[in-house]
Write a protein that holds these residues in place. Structure first.
Motif, PDB file in Angstrom:
ATOM      1  N   ILE A  36     104.817  66.297  20.231  1.00  0.00           N
ATOM      2  CA  ILE A  36     104.640  67.002  18.955  1.00  0.00           C
ATOM      3  C   ILE A  36     105.696  68.109  18.850  1.00  0.00           C
ATOM      4  CG2 ILE A  36     103.031  68.468  17.626  1.00  0.00           C
ATOM      5  CD1 ILE A  36     101.903  65.702  17.913  1.00  0.00           C
ATOM      6  N   ILE A  37     106.305  68.238  17.685  1.00  0.00           N
ATOM      7  CA  ILE A  37     107.200  69.374  17.431  1.00  0.00           C
ATOM      8  C   ILE A  37     106.550  70.239  16.361  1.00  0.00           C
ATOM      9  CG2 ILE A  37     109.504  70.120  16.728  1.00  0.00           C
ATOM     10  CD1 ILE A  37     110.600  67.463  17.725  1.00  0.00           C
ATOM     11  N   ARG A  38     106.222  71.468  16.736  1.00  0.00           N
ATOM     12  CA  ARG A  38     105.453  72.334  15.843  1.00  0.00           C
ATOM     13  C   ARG A  38     106.360  73.168  14.948  1.00  0.00           C
ATOM     14  NH1 ARG A  38     100.155  72.142  17.895  1.00  0.00           N
ATOM     15  NH2 ARG A  38     100.240  71.015  19.877  1.00  0.00           N
ATOM     16  N   MET A  39     106.331  72.833  13.672  1.00  0.00           N
ATOM     17  CA  MET A  39     107.101  73.618  12.696  1.00  0.00           C
ATOM     18  C   MET A  39     106.147  74.078  11.588  1.00  0.00           C
ATOM     19  SD  MET A  39     110.449  71.153  12.694  1.00  0.00           S
ATOM     20  CE  MET A  39     111.674  72.310  12.171  1.00  0.00           C
ATOM     21  N   GLY A  40     104.890  74.266  12.015  1.00  0.00           N
ATOM     22  CA  GLY A  40     103.855  74.695  11.068  1.00  0.00           C
ATOM     23  C   GLY A  40     103.748  76.211  11.063  1.00  0.00           C
ATOM     24  N   ILE A  41     102.854  76.755  11.865  1.00  0.00           N
ATOM     25  CA  ILE A  41     102.664  78.213  11.870  1.00  0.00           C
ATOM     26  C   ILE A  41     103.964  78.897  12.315  1.00  0.00           C
ATOM     27  CG2 ILE A  41     101.785  78.347  14.243  1.00  0.00           C
ATOM     28  CD1 ILE A  41      99.738  80.455  13.094  1.00  0.00           C
ATOM     29  N   GLY A  42     104.221  80.049  11.719  1.00  0.00           N
ATOM     30  CA  GLY A  42     105.440  80.788  12.048  1.00  0.00           C
ATOM     31  C   GLY A  42     105.250  81.588  13.314  1.00  0.00           C
ATOM     32  N   ASP A  43     105.262  80.906  14.444  1.00  0.00           N
ATOM     33  CA  ASP A  43     105.068  81.609  15.717  1.00  0.00           C
ATOM     34  C   ASP A  43     106.368  81.570  16.521  1.00  0.00           C
ATOM     35  OD1 ASP A  43     104.017  82.946  17.794  1.00  0.00           O
ATOM     36  OD2 ASP A  43     102.624  81.382  18.422  1.00  0.00           O
ATOM     37  N   CYS A  44     106.807  82.749  16.951  1.00  0.00           N
ATOM     38  CA  CYS A  44     108.103  82.858  17.622  1.00  0.00           C
ATOM     39  C   CYS A  44     108.125  82.058  18.923  1.00  0.00           C
ATOM     40  CB  CYS A  44     108.404  84.317  17.940  1.00  0.00           C
ATOM     41  SG  CYS A  44     108.510  85.278  16.447  1.00  0.00           S
ATOM     42  N   PHE A 359     102.132  65.892   5.012  1.00  0.00           N
ATOM     43  CA  PHE A 359     101.762  66.436   6.327  1.00  0.00           C
ATOM     44  C   PHE A 359     101.341  65.284   7.251  1.00  0.00           C
ATOM     45  CE2 PHE A 359      98.367  67.615   9.239  1.00  0.00           C
ATOM     46  CZ  PHE A 359      98.846  68.754   9.868  1.00  0.00           C
ATOM     47  N   ASP A 360     100.437  64.423   6.744  1.00  0.00           N
ATOM     48  CA  ASP A 360      99.935  63.313   7.572  1.00  0.00           C
ATOM     49  C   ASP A 360     101.049  62.334   7.921  1.00  0.00           C
ATOM     50  OD1 ASP A 360      97.312  64.172   7.778  1.00  0.00           O
ATOM     51  OD2 ASP A 360      96.698  63.230   5.908  1.00  0.00           O
ATOM     52  N   ARG A 361     101.914  62.046   6.940  1.00  0.00           N
ATOM     53  CA  ARG A 361     103.000  61.087   7.211  1.00  0.00           C
ATOM     54  C   ARG A 361     103.975  61.651   8.237  1.00  0.00           C
ATOM     55  NH1 ARG A 361     104.706  58.501   1.345  1.00  0.00           N
ATOM     56  NH2 ARG A 361     102.624  57.751   0.790  1.00  0.00           N
ATOM     57  N   GLY A 367     105.733  62.961  14.529  1.00  0.00           N
ATOM     58  CA  GLY A 367     105.178  63.968  15.441  1.00  0.00           C
ATOM     59  C   GLY A 367     105.565  65.386  15.052  1.00  0.00           C
ATOM     60  N   VAL A 368     106.115  65.567  13.836  1.00  0.00           N
ATOM     61  CA  VAL A 368     106.507  66.908  13.382  1.00  0.00           C
ATOM     62  C   VAL A 368     105.358  67.512  12.578  1.00  0.00           C
ATOM     63  CG1 VAL A 368     108.095  68.209  11.890  1.00  0.00           C
ATOM     64  CG2 VAL A 368     108.960  66.350  13.354  1.00  0.00           C
ATOM     65  N   VAL A 369     105.036  68.764  12.920  1.00  0.00           N
ATOM     66  CA  VAL A 369     103.960  69.462  12.201  1.00  0.00           C
ATOM     67  C   VAL A 369     104.585  70.401  11.172  1.00  0.00           C
ATOM     68  CG1 VAL A 369     101.986  71.034  12.409  1.00  0.00           C
ATOM     69  CG2 VAL A 369     102.524  69.443  14.274  1.00  0.00           C
ATOM     70  N   CYS A 370     104.150  70.267   9.918  1.00  0.00           N
ATOM     71  CA  CYS A 370     104.596  71.199   8.869  1.00  0.00           C
ATOM     72  C   CYS A 370     103.367  71.976   8.385  1.00  0.00           C
ATOM     73  CB  CYS A 370     105.228  70.435   7.703  1.00  0.00           C
ATOM     74  SG  CYS A 370     104.029  69.457   6.754  1.00  0.00           S
ATOM     75  N   THR A 371     103.559  72.859   7.440  1.00  0.00           N
ATOM     76  CA  THR A 371     102.402  73.484   6.795  1.00  0.00           C
ATOM     77  C   THR A 371     102.321  72.923   5.374  1.00  0.00           C
ATOM     78  OG1 THR A 371     102.797  75.506   8.042  1.00  0.00           O
ATOM     79  CG2 THR A 371     101.278  75.662   6.205  1.00  0.00           C
ATOM     80  N   PRO A 372     101.194  72.292   5.037  1.00  0.00           N
ATOM     81  CA  PRO A 372     101.072  71.756   3.677  1.00  0.00           C
ATOM     82  C   PRO A 372     100.905  72.887   2.671  1.00  0.00           C
ATOM     83  CG  PRO A 372      99.127  71.247   5.002  1.00  0.00           C
ATOM     84  CD  PRO A 372     100.029  72.061   5.871  1.00  0.00           C
TER      85      PRO A 372
END
Ligand code: MLT
Length: 411
Positions: A36-44, A359-361, A367-372
């Motif tokens: 998973i690559i997390r590009m959702g929450i803005g966490d440093c 987001f689901d697609r 495996g990339v997480v965005c914020t809807p």
């Protein structure tokens, strides 16, 4: 019989970023081999600047010896930090803010959420749409809104930020008392010009309204013509409270340190028309409910104002901005219309479909997480947000995966 605050029942089932985290965990459990690559929450993701780490260590050593140990500190923060903030973040840019107008805290999320507590319950509030959900939820909890119907709460004035207005909302066409603004904006990444911000300050002065100005992302501004603080605008001291954070500036998301600026000339009125200093009320609330940020953390925060701290912070911000550039460029090359990513770590992308669908697609195909965007309000329904808080390697990998799966994602 113990009873609940029934306003909580009006809230959406869960906080946006908790909902996303749960969906990602569910997906990860079902697909344990997918990276998973997390590009959702803005966490440093970058380490604290070295100057902060050194200061942190030295302060911990002070706490380890009786002679230099410190117990409770001042609730408003240590003078060394308040003075450094006033001098570097405000006075250096011509903004007339004094050290004793700075309140050090453990986060801009808490402060933007808590500040409404010192204001009347029957105010009319205006929030941007899309919006950082904390502004809305905390007003729902306080009972300032009606129920949630058709994707919006009743009794909130929504300030629509759309491609048509370049994500800078127009002034409200009905009277409002409390206005939330956030620039550079979360989630759209839009930055506001001096003239546009001055129109809000004038509106607030003419209408005896208050602006709660969230400037948590000001460190990402690269153009000196763009205001970093609302106090760079004449008259703002009378009508604005500003929130800042070390989280996104210097990687303090896990370390926790922020501050709120409440000018002594900023007033609000009682039901008889008597004027009261918000500074005194916030000080009263802060000293009752908060016991200060730990001494080592405040020392670490103050280190960003040293010469080496400033250089290290700039390098980290540039690092994330380079990621934002890659994200925007790659998404645009796939035909997506994008905003943000220039004075902001967030790229706001027109999904051209329902945001949860994309987001689901993205999750299942790449495996990339965005914020809807739907999680930020009705105007975010057809947008997603990608965060640049990541390594260069992961950012490029995520973009390559999206590129390779483009047909299946957009089809
Ligand atoms: C975001 O992703 O919008 C922020 O990280 C949330 C926050 O700062 O609380």
């Amino acid at each position: 019989m113990i009873r609940i605050n029934a306003h909580y029942l009006k809230l959406q089932a869960s906080y946006l970023f908790s909902t996303i985290a749960n969906r990602v965990t569910e997906y990860q459990n079902a697909h344990p081999d997918q990276e998973i690559i997390r590009m959702g929450i803005g966490d440093c993701t970058r380490a604290l600047p070295a100057a902060c780490v050194d200061a942190f260590h030295r302060a911990v050593d002070e706490m380890a010896a009786d002679a230099t140990f410190r117990g409770y500190g001042p609730e408003q923060g240590y003078p060394f930090l308040r003075e450094a903030v006033a001098k570097n973040d405000f006075q250096a840019r011509g903004a007339d803010i004094a050290a004793d107008e700075i309140f050090i805290s453990d986060g801009a999320k808490c402060d933007t959420g808590n500040f409404q507590e010192i204001l009347a319950a029957d105010l009319t509030i205006a929030v941007p749409d899309p919006v950082y959900p904390v502004y809305v939820d905390t007003n729902v909890m306080a009972g300032r809104t009606g129920p949630f119907t058709d994707g919006r709460y009743e009794n909130i004035v929504y300030l629509e930020s759309t491609p048509e207005n370049n994500f800078i909302p127009e002034l409200p066409d009905v009277p409002v008392d409390l206005i939330y603004l956030c620039f550079p904006n979360n989630p759209t990444g839009a930055a506001i010009t001096r003239d546009a911000l001055a129109r809000w300050v004038d509106y607030a002065r003419q209408n005896k309204a208050l602006i709660l100005y969230d400037a948590a992302y000001e460190a990402f501004i690269t153009d000196d013509a763009i205001p970093r603080s609302i106090y760079e605008i004449e008259g703002a001291r009378e009508v604005a409270v500003e929130f800042r954070s070390f989280s996104k500036t210097a990687g303090f998301t896990g370390t926790r340190c922020a501050f709120t600026v409440v000018p002594k000339s900023c007033m609000a009125w009682d039901e008889n028309g008597g004027a009261h200093k918000l500074h005194s009320l916030w000080n009263r609330r802060h000293t009752t409910k908060f016991n200060g940020v730990s001494y080592p953390v405040q020392r670490a925060a103050a280190a960003i104002y040293s010469d080496e701290g400033k250089a290290q912070v700039k390098a980290i911000i540039d690092f994330y901005l380079a990621n934002a550039h890659v994200i925007r460029q790659e998404m645009e090359s796939l035909g997506f219309t994008c905003a943000g990513g220039r004075h902001s770590p967030y790229v706001w992308i027109d999904a051209r479909m329902d945001s949860w669908t994309l987001f689901d697609r993205l999750l299942s195909e790449t495996g990339v997480v965005c914020t809807p965007g739907a999680g930020f309000g009705a105007c975010g329904q057809r947008f997603i947000r990608l965060s640049a808080f990541n390594t260069h390697e992961n950012t490029k990998k995520a973009m390559a995966r999206i590129n390779a799966a483009a047909g299946r994602i957009t089809g």
